[in-house]
Scaffold this motif. Sequence first.
Motif, PDB file in Angstrom:
ATOM      1  N   THR A 101      10.265  18.395  -2.863  1.00  0.00           N
ATOM      2  CA  THR A 101      10.340  17.354  -1.847  1.00  0.00           C
ATOM      3  C   THR A 101       9.762  16.063  -2.413  1.00  0.00           C
ATOM      4  O   THR A 101       8.824  16.099  -3.193  1.00  0.00           O
ATOM      5  CB  THR A 101       9.511  17.756  -0.605  1.00  0.00           C
ATOM      6  OG1 THR A 101       9.919  19.048  -0.177  1.00  0.00           O
ATOM      7  CG2 THR A 101       9.688  16.783   0.519  1.00  0.00           C
ATOM      8  N   ALA A 102      10.313  14.929  -1.999  1.00  0.00           N
ATOM      9  CA  ALA A 102       9.787  13.629  -2.406  1.00  0.00           C
ATOM     10  C   ALA A 102       9.111  12.995  -1.185  1.00  0.00           C
ATOM     11  O   ALA A 102       9.734  12.840  -0.138  1.00  0.00           O
ATOM     12  CB  ALA A 102      10.899  12.725  -2.918  1.00  0.00           C
ATOM     13  N   VAL A 103       7.835  12.665  -1.340  1.00  0.00           N
ATOM     14  CA  VAL A 103       7.072  12.063  -0.246  1.00  0.00           C
ATOM     15  C   VAL A 103       6.412  10.775  -0.734  1.00  0.00           C
ATOM     16  O   VAL A 103       6.000  10.683  -1.885  1.00  0.00           O
ATOM     17  CB  VAL A 103       5.987  13.022   0.301  1.00  0.00           C
ATOM     18  CG1 VAL A 103       6.607  14.190   1.021  1.00  0.00           C
ATOM     19  CG2 VAL A 103       5.075  13.506  -0.786  1.00  0.00           C
ATOM     20  N   PRO A 104       6.315   9.774   0.133  1.00  0.00           N
ATOM     21  CA  PRO A 104       5.589   8.562  -0.254  1.00  0.00           C
ATOM     22  C   PRO A 104       4.094   8.839  -0.281  1.00  0.00           C
ATOM     23  O   PRO A 104       3.545   9.416   0.660  1.00  0.00           O
ATOM     24  CB  PRO A 104       5.963   7.558   0.836  1.00  0.00           C
ATOM     25  CG  PRO A 104       6.404   8.373   1.987  1.00  0.00           C
ATOM     26  CD  PRO A 104       6.925   9.657   1.449  1.00  0.00           C
ATOM     27  N   MET A 105       3.444   8.459  -1.363  1.00  0.00           N
ATOM     28  CA  MET A 105       2.011   8.698  -1.523  1.00  0.00           C
ATOM     29  C   MET A 105       1.190   7.508  -1.021  1.00  0.00           C
ATOM     30  O   MET A 105       0.189   7.684  -0.343  1.00  0.00           O
ATOM     31  CB  MET A 105       1.672   8.962  -2.992  1.00  0.00           C
ATOM     32  CG  MET A 105       2.450  10.087  -3.630  1.00  0.00           C
ATOM     33  SD  MET A 105       2.000  11.672  -2.990  1.00  0.00           S
ATOM     34  CE  MET A 105       0.401  11.849  -3.694  1.00  0.00           C
ATOM     35  N   SER A 106       1.613   6.305  -1.408  1.00  0.00           N
ATOM     36  CA  SER A 106       0.900   5.101  -0.985  1.00  0.00           C
ATOM     37  C   SER A 106       1.830   3.907  -1.084  1.00  0.00           C
ATOM     38  O   SER A 106       2.886   3.970  -1.696  1.00  0.00           O
ATOM     39  CB  SER A 106      -0.342   4.871  -1.850  1.00  0.00           C
ATOM     40  OG  SER A 106       0.029   4.597  -3.177  1.00  0.00           O
ATOM     41  N   ALA A 107       1.399   2.810  -0.473  1.00  0.00           N
ATOM     42  CA  ALA A 107       2.148   1.558  -0.535  1.00  0.00           C
ATOM     43  C   ALA A 107       1.177   0.444  -0.885  1.00  0.00           C
ATOM     44  O   ALA A 107       0.020   0.464  -0.453  1.00  0.00           O
ATOM     45  CB  ALA A 107       2.823   1.277   0.802  1.00  0.00           C
ATOM     46  N   HIS A 108       1.644  -0.500  -1.698  1.00  0.00           N
ATOM     47  CA  HIS A 108       0.787  -1.606  -2.103  1.00  0.00           C
ATOM     48  C   HIS A 108       1.630  -2.817  -2.485  1.00  0.00           C
ATOM     49  O   HIS A 108       2.846  -2.715  -2.620  1.00  0.00           O
ATOM     50  CB  HIS A 108      -0.102  -1.192  -3.291  1.00  0.00           C
ATOM     51  CG  HIS A 108       0.666  -0.899  -4.536  1.00  0.00           C
ATOM     52  ND1 HIS A 108       1.274   0.310  -4.767  1.00  0.00           N
ATOM     53  CD2 HIS A 108       0.957  -1.660  -5.617  1.00  0.00           C
ATOM     54  CE1 HIS A 108       1.879   0.288  -5.944  1.00  0.00           C
ATOM     55  NE2 HIS A 108       1.722  -0.907  -6.479  1.00  0.00           N
ATOM     56  N   PHE A 109       0.960  -3.959  -2.621  1.00  0.00           N
ATOM     57  CA  PHE A 109       1.597  -5.157  -3.153  1.00  0.00           C
ATOM     58  C   PHE A 109       1.151  -5.282  -4.600  1.00  0.00           C
ATOM     59  O   PHE A 109      -0.035  -5.196  -4.892  1.00  0.00           O
ATOM     60  CB  PHE A 109       1.174  -6.405  -2.371  1.00  0.00           C
ATOM     61  CG  PHE A 109       1.821  -6.509  -1.019  1.00  0.00           C
ATOM     62  CD1 PHE A 109       3.148  -6.863  -0.904  1.00  0.00           C
ATOM     63  CD2 PHE A 109       1.105  -6.246   0.122  1.00  0.00           C
ATOM     64  CE1 PHE A 109       3.747  -6.964   0.338  1.00  0.00           C
ATOM     65  CE2 PHE A 109       1.691  -6.343   1.370  1.00  0.00           C
ATOM     66  CZ  PHE A 109       3.019  -6.703   1.478  1.00  0.00           C
ATOM     67  N   ASN A 110       2.112  -5.495  -5.522  1.00  0.00           N
ATOM     68  CA  ASN A 110       1.752  -5.633  -6.936  1.00  0.00           C
ATOM     69  C   ASN A 110       1.254  -7.048  -7.215  1.00  0.00           C
ATOM     70  O   ASN A 110       1.140  -7.872  -6.308  1.00  0.00           O
ATOM     71  CB  ASN A 110       2.917  -5.234  -7.838  1.00  0.00           C
ATOM     72  CG  ASN A 110       4.078  -6.201  -7.780  1.00  0.00           C
ATOM     73  OD1 ASN A 110       4.070  -7.182  -7.063  1.00  0.00           O
ATOM     74  ND2 ASN A 110       5.109  -5.904  -8.554  1.00  0.00           N
ATOM     75  N   ALA A 111       0.978  -7.349  -8.472  1.00  0.00           N
ATOM     76  CA  ALA A 111       0.423  -8.651  -8.850  1.00  0.00           C
ATOM     77  C   ALA A 111       1.383  -9.791  -8.519  1.00  0.00           C
ATOM     78  O   ALA A 111       0.949 -10.908  -8.232  1.00  0.00           O
ATOM     79  CB  ALA A 111       0.094  -8.672 -10.341  1.00  0.00           C
ATOM     80  N   GLY A 112       2.681  -9.532  -8.515  1.00  0.00           N
ATOM     81  CA  GLY A 112       3.661 -10.552  -8.184  1.00  0.00           C
ATOM     82  C   GLY A 112       3.893 -10.715  -6.691  1.00  0.00           C
ATOM     83  O   GLY A 112       4.730 -11.510  -6.279  1.00  0.00           O
ATOM     84  N   GLY A 113       3.219  -9.919  -5.873  1.00  0.00           N
ATOM     85  CA  GLY A 113       3.358 -10.018  -4.428  1.00  0.00           C
ATOM     86  C   GLY A 113       4.503  -9.210  -3.854  1.00  0.00           C
ATOM     87  O   GLY A 113       4.877  -9.396  -2.699  1.00  0.00           O
ATOM     88  N   LEU A 114       5.072  -8.281  -4.646  1.00  0.00           N
ATOM     89  CA  LEU A 114       6.177  -7.458  -4.176  1.00  0.00           C
ATOM     90  C   LEU A 114       5.655  -6.147  -3.600  1.00  0.00           C
ATOM     91  O   LEU A 114       4.711  -5.553  -4.133  1.00  0.00           O
ATOM     92  CB  LEU A 114       7.148  -7.159  -5.319  1.00  0.00           C
ATOM     93  CG  LEU A 114       7.776  -8.378  -5.997  1.00  0.00           C
ATOM     94  CD1 LEU A 114       8.603  -7.932  -7.191  1.00  0.00           C
ATOM     95  CD2 LEU A 114       8.622  -9.147  -5.018  1.00  0.00           C
ATOM     96  N   ALA A 115       6.280  -5.686  -2.521  1.00  0.00           N
ATOM     97  CA  ALA A 115       5.885  -4.424  -1.889  1.00  0.00           C
ATOM     98  C   ALA A 115       6.399  -3.257  -2.732  1.00  0.00           C
ATOM     99  O   ALA A 115       7.574  -3.224  -3.112  1.00  0.00           O
ATOM    100  CB  ALA A 115       6.433  -4.335  -0.482  1.00  0.00           C
TER     101      ALA A 115
END
Length: 151
Positions: A101-115
């Motif tokens: 199964t594929a599950v989302p572990m976390s979400a963040h904004f990178n250094a360029g400001g992209l989700a």
Amino acid sequence: MEITKNRKANFNYEIVTRLEAGIQLTGPEVKALRAGKLNISEAYVSVENGEAWLVNASVEPVMGANMRGLDPVSPRRSRKLLLRKKEILTLSKELDQQGMTAVPMSAHFNAGGLAKIIVGVGKGKKLHDKRATIKEREWNKQKRRTLKEYS
């Protein structure tokens, strides 16, 4: 900047591989993510027609977001994950294996400001594996307390 974390993912799944994917969002959804209004605890990732999709992730609307000219969007709509074709193929092959199964572990904004979303591919844990995880966690907590006491 971290947006949210799926704390149950490591407990419920034995994660084998992880990959980072971009996520296709509308303007008001980006504003909601910056406000931390993302819930990925019940979400999963599926591959359909050569595209990866984040299913059942909830992005709650934020007051003050400019909604003019946009259709009202469901907070739980499927969102396209931005991956390279090679990454989608490997993800698809891993998901075709029994019990993966594929599950989302976390979400963040990178250094360029992209989700970005960290996707973990793994196998569901059995009840005895979950109990072993709890036992190990409690043992480590007790060790830390004991070491702190004597230092």
